[in-house]
Design an enzyme around this catalytic site. Structure first.
Site, PDB file in Angstrom:
ATOM      1  N   GLY A  54       0.840  -1.199   0.000  1.00 45.44           N
ATOM      2  CA  GLY A  54       0.000   0.000   0.000  1.00 45.44           C
ATOM      3  C   GLY A  54       0.869   1.240   0.000  1.00 45.44           C
ATOM      4  N   CYS A  81       5.398  -5.899   1.935  1.00 45.23           N
ATOM      5  CA  CYS A  81       5.704  -4.460   1.882  1.00 45.23           C
ATOM      6  C   CYS A  81       4.946  -3.713   2.996  1.00 45.23           C
ATOM      7  CB  CYS A  81       5.401  -3.908   0.498  1.00 45.23           C
ATOM      8  SG  CYS A  81       6.201  -2.315   0.165  1.00 45.23           S
ATOM      9  N   TYR A  82       3.941  -2.897   2.652  1.00 50.11           N
ATOM     10  CA  TYR A  82       3.170  -2.221   3.701  1.00 50.11           C
ATOM     11  C   TYR A  82       2.562  -3.250   4.651  1.00 50.11           C
ATOM     12  CZ  TYR A  82      -0.501   0.482   5.999  1.00 50.11           C
ATOM     13  OH  TYR A  82      -1.318   1.074   6.937  1.00 50.11           O
ATOM     14  N   HIS A 168       8.538  -7.512  -2.860  1.00 52.11           N
ATOM     15  CA  HIS A 168       7.333  -8.000  -3.536  1.00 52.11           C
ATOM     16  C   HIS A 168       7.605  -9.348  -4.203  1.00 52.11           C
ATOM     17  CE1 HIS A 168       4.724  -4.433  -3.155  1.00 52.11           C
ATOM     18  NE2 HIS A 168       5.858  -3.754  -3.172  1.00 52.11           N
ATOM     19  N   GLU A 170       5.483 -11.283  -5.520  1.00 52.89           N
ATOM     20  CA  GLU A 170       4.505 -11.568  -6.571  1.00 52.89           C
ATOM     21  C   GLU A 170       4.927 -11.097  -7.958  1.00 52.89           C
ATOM     22  OE1 GLU A 170       3.183  -7.564  -4.801  1.00 52.89           O
ATOM     23  OE2 GLU A 170       4.260  -9.374  -4.201  1.00 52.89           O
ATOM     24  N   GLY A 224     -16.815 -10.550 -27.299  1.00 53.14           N
ATOM     25  CA  GLY A 224     -15.544 -10.582 -26.601  1.00 53.14           C
ATOM     26  C   GLY A 224     -15.397 -11.870 -25.814  1.00 53.14           C
ATOM     27  N   ASP A 226     -15.069 -12.474 -22.555  1.00 55.12           N
ATOM     28  CA  ASP A 226     -15.818 -12.623 -21.306  1.00 55.12           C
ATOM     29  C   ASP A 226     -17.283 -12.986 -21.552  1.00 55.12           C
ATOM     30  OD1 ASP A 226     -13.425 -11.846 -20.180  1.00 55.12           O
ATOM     31  OD2 ASP A 226     -14.030  -9.757 -19.950  1.00 55.12           O
ATOM     32  N   SER A 227     -17.959 -12.209 -22.391  1.00 55.44           N
ATOM     33  CA  SER A 227     -19.381 -12.485 -22.629  1.00 55.44           C
ATOM     34  C   SER A 227     -19.563 -13.799 -23.378  1.00 55.44           C
ATOM     35  CB  SER A 227     -20.037 -11.329 -23.391  1.00 55.44           C
ATOM     36  OG  SER A 227     -19.489 -11.181 -24.681  1.00 55.44           O
ATOM     37  N   SER A 228     -18.619 -14.152 -24.251  1.00 50.13           N
ATOM     38  CA  SER A 228     -18.726 -15.407 -25.006  1.00 50.13           C
ATOM     39  C   SER A 228     -18.610 -16.614 -24.083  1.00 50.13           C
ATOM     40  CB  SER A 228     -17.639 -15.463 -26.070  1.00 50.13           C
ATOM     41  OG  SER A 228     -17.800 -14.426 -27.027  1.00 50.13           O
ATOM     42  N   LYS A 366      -8.818 -13.009 -16.235  1.00 51.75           N
ATOM     43  CA  LYS A 366      -8.937 -13.207 -17.678  1.00 51.75           C
ATOM     44  C   LYS A 366      -8.322 -14.530 -18.139  1.00 51.75           C
ATOM     45  CE  LYS A 366      -9.956 -10.416 -20.543  1.00 51.75           C
ATOM     46  NZ  LYS A 366     -11.243 -10.136 -21.216  1.00 51.75           N
TER      47      LYS A 366
END
Length: 510
Positions: A54, A81-82, A168, A170, A224, A226-228, A366
């Protein structure tokens, strides 16, 4: 289902942390620090907790804090970190700020023997980003890593399963970051790693089938990813009770409208409806040059077109949306900051009455959505479509939008994508496209002076689209694309390549 809580304290990498956990087949979910209590954490049965980074200082009264009771729940905690500094602060340690002790970027870290550093070399490179640091570890904690500038680069209370790292793990820049996270997930938290996409599909279909039994479901299908994928998952659950409306606003890439119709008409039959509204959208956009005004007009007209088609169907019980996890996080649900507004989070049509909304993908990132799409049998070409903005090519035509400009851009974009594929460079870049600028310049074609538009080519490389670098495509690709664009499109006299990273630029031009 075993799961890890990623407690968000405003860190820019919170989504990345959750993704890294899920890559180890353990479900992770992000919760704002002020939206979940200790009792709720216990009730949810989390196997571990990760405090994110953060931008704040822990000794600032206005900075995010949490109930120190969380360190006594018996649930393993990893502070990053934070989050590391906050853990030290809550446990009675001391944090200070000193400019000559700040560290940013790649830093050599020396680690001691610890569960979290199993299989990590004694000296390794980590990604630092801090000014404050822990100058005195809390009682009961051992310092297990240092740098030349930071006396406490990592600490732990092994007995209580509390760990903190100033860097970090990640991000890719931390060489052994994934090893450290894996050690925390499996060796400290005791996870089994049995969260698989097949189990997500099976459990989702079972739940959707039960919850939506006998109900009519309506989905706005953009074509797209996502909707597909949402459409395919819902169809597996409710079959012909699902109706998909595809609003073709005329702002799609070359042949994409026909591809979407071909893909889903064969699956859904009459339950797939294509609304061809190009003339209406272009009429509303005539003379408009401001990017935000374009977006608002397109969003509003999309809803109006969708409403008109939905009314023809009759009564519908449920509205379905292709919302995914980053949409929810970035749209600022709760008190978190709004990064950007997403058209499929909120802003529902008021004219049509629905009992409720269903968002079958709202817990997935995604890459996970793409995996679901493949397992549901969708064409790879669709599942791995280039990311495409909701307003379509409207934000890739700079200035006023006309049919001629759109057709020119469609061809230029198609040529560029074809050349990237021809040179086998698709794996080099995460997104690539053409932009039709409003800049005109002099050119020479056939010994005659011409005056035409400039096309900008854009390609970026990124893990998460929060930051991105321009892709260093081979000059042969750019040269071939430039030659074909200028030779085949009479109104294009110049092609340039955008070499700006994000930040300071964004991926899209508008």
């Amino acid at each position: 289902m075993e799961k890890i809580l990623v407690m968000d304290f405003g860190g820019q990498y919170n989504q990345l942390i959750a993704r890294r956990v899920r890559e180890n087949h353990v479900y992770a979910e992000i919760k704002p620090y002020n939206k979940i209590t200790c009792s709720e954490i216990v009730a949810e049965g989390y196997k571990g907790i990760i405090f994110t980074g953060g931008p704040n200082s822990v000794y600032d009264e206005k900075s995010p804090h949490y109930d120190p009771e969380i360190l006594t729940l018996g649930i393993p905690v990893l502070g990053i970190c934070y989050g590391d500094q906050l853990m030290a602060y809550m446990a009675g340690g001391e944090i200070t700020s000193a400019e000559n002790s700040s560290e940013y970027g790649k830093t050599t870290v020396r680690v001691k023997d610890s569960k979290i550093f199993k299989d990590v070399p004694t000296e390794n490179i980590c990604w630092m980003s801090h000014t404050d640091y822990i100058c005195k570890a809390p009682e009961g904690f051992e310092i297990i890593a240092t740098t030349d500038q930071c006396p406490c680069a990592a600490m732990c209370n092994a007995e209580k399963k509390l760990y903190g790292v100033q860097f970090h793990p990640e991000v890719n820049h931390t060489e052994y970051g994934n090893v450290m996270l894996k050690n925390f997930i499996f060796d400290v938290c005791g996870c089994a790693g049995d969260w698989k996409m097949e189990s997500f599909i099976d459990s989702s279909v079972e739940k959707l089938s039960k919850d939506l039994a006998g109900k009519k479901v309506l989905l706005a299908l953009s074509g797209g990813v996502d909707s597909s994928v949402a459409a395919a998952l819902l169809y597996k659950a409710v079959g012909s009770n699902l109706t998909c409306i595809f609003v073709d606003h005329g702002l799609m890439r070359k042949d994409e409208g026909d591809f979407v119709e071909e893909t889903f008409k064969s699956r859904f039959g009459d339950n797939f409806i294509r609304a061809n509204a190009e003339d209406v959208f272009l009429g509303k956009l005539k003379g408009v040059t401001d990017p935000e005004t374009k977006r608002k007009i397109i969003g509003e007209e999309f809803i109006r077109t969708f409403e008109a088609e939905a009314k023809k169907i009759g009564k519908v019980d449920i509205l379905a949306q292709g919302t995914i996890y980053p949409d929810v996080i970035e749209s600022g649900k709760g008190d978190s900051a709004v990064i950007k507004s997403h058209h499929n989070v909120g802003g529902l049509p008021d004219v049509i009455a629905f009992e409720s909304i269903v968002e079958p993908l709202r817990d997935l990132f995604k890459d996970e959505v793409r995996e679901v799409g493949l397992k549901l049998g969708l064409p790879r070409e669709l599942v791995f479509r280039q990311p495409f903005p909701g307003p379509g090519l409207a934000v890739r035509v700079i200035g006023e939008i006309t049919k001629d400009k759109l057709d020119t851009l469609r061809e230029a974009d198609y040529i560029f994508r074809q050349e990237v594929a021809a040179f086998d460079c698709e794996g080099m870049t995460n997104q690539y496209f053409a932009v039709l600028t409003d800049l005109k310049s002099v050119g020479v074609k056939g010994d005659a002076r011409t005056y035409g538009y400039t096309v900008a080519l854009r390609a970026v490389t990124t893990d998460d689209f929060m930051t991105a670098t321009f892709t260093k495509l081979p000059f042969e690709v750019l040269e071939s694309a430039s030659n074909k664009i200028t030779n085949q499109l009479g109104n294009i006299t110049r092609v340039v390549y955008d070499i700006t990273s994000k930040p300071p630029a964004t991926v899209e031009w508008e």
